[in-house]
Scaffold this motif. Structure first.
Motif, short mmCIF file in Angstrom:
data_model
loop_
_atom_site.label_atom_id
_atom_site.label_comp_id
_atom_site.label_asym_id
_atom_site.label_seq_id
_atom_site.Cartn_x
_atom_site.Cartn_y
_atom_site.Cartn_z
N GLU A 74 0.66 -1.36 -0.14
CA GLU A 74 0.21 -0.17 0.01
C GLU A 74 0.69 1.08 0.28
O GLU A 74 1.10 2.56 -0.44
N GLN A 75 1.66 1.49 1.01
CA GLN A 75 2.78 2.44 0.55
C GLN A 75 3.47 2.41 -0.37
O GLN A 75 3.46 3.92 -0.81
N TRP A 76 4.22 1.70 -0.80
CA TRP A 76 4.58 1.92 -2.07
C TRP A 76 3.59 2.50 -3.29
O TRP A 76 3.95 2.98 -4.32
N ARG A 77 2.04 1.38 -2.90
CA ARG A 77 1.56 1.95 -4.35
C ARG A 77 0.51 3.62 -4.20
O ARG A 77 1.18 4.48 -5.39
N ASP A 78 0.86 3.87 -2.44
CA ASP A 78 0.68 5.03 -2.36
C ASP A 78 1.69 6.07 -2.43
O ASP A 78 1.58 7.46 -3.51
N LEU A 102 3.67 5.71 -5.00
CA LEU A 102 3.83 5.55 -7.13
C LEU A 102 2.20 6.70 -7.61
O LEU A 102 2.83 7.51 -8.56
N ARG A 103 1.27 6.24 -7.13
CA ARG A 103 0.00 7.42 -7.14
C ARG A 103 0.84 9.51 -6.93
O ARG A 103 0.44 10.38 -7.81
N ALA A 104 1.86 9.13 -5.88
CA ALA A 104 1.87 10.63 -5.37
C ALA A 104 3.04 11.50 -7.02
O ALA A 104 3.05 12.83 -6.88
N THR A 105 3.83 10.22 -7.46
CA THR A 105 4.88 10.84 -8.64
C THR A 105 4.33 11.45 -9.43
O THR A 105 3.46 10.88 -9.67
#
Length: 105
Positions: free
Chosen positions: A96-100, A102-105
């Motif tokens: 989830e942290q990794w996905r979040d 990726l979304r932030a970038t």
């Protein structure tokens, strides 16, 4: 009258195959004789019951041993499932942290 009494005595004391007459026993004596005759069968029955109980006790002891073994296995599996669940939860959070990220970038 005497012949009638003799006939009733003969009826009370039946003729046996060897030609003798059966002895007339008093009621208490008859009960004692029956009780004595039944003793061997009672002893066999008691011994059979004791043997069956002994076998049941042995089977119960074996089942208790198996139950203790299975409890130990179940406790080990429960601990392993708990550890896997913890690892899964950590992995899910990292994803989830990794996905979040990726979304932030």
């Amino acid at each position: 009258a005497a012949l009638g009494r003799l006939d009733s005595l003969k009826a009370e004391r039946p003729l046996l195959p060897d030609g003798s007459r059966c002895l007339v026993a008093a009621p208490k004596e008859s009960a004692l004789m029956l009780n004595e005759a039944a003793q061997p069968a009672r002893r066999r029955h008691v011994q059979a019951m004791r043997s069956a109980l002994e076998q049941i006790d042995q089977e119960n002891a074996e089942l208790e041993r198996q139950l203790a073994e299975q409890r130990a296995v179940l406790q080990a599996v429960t601990a392993e499932v708990g550890a896997c669940s913890s690892t899964f939860q950590q992995t899910a959070e990292a994803c989830e942290q990794w996905r979040d990220g990726l979304r932030a970038t």
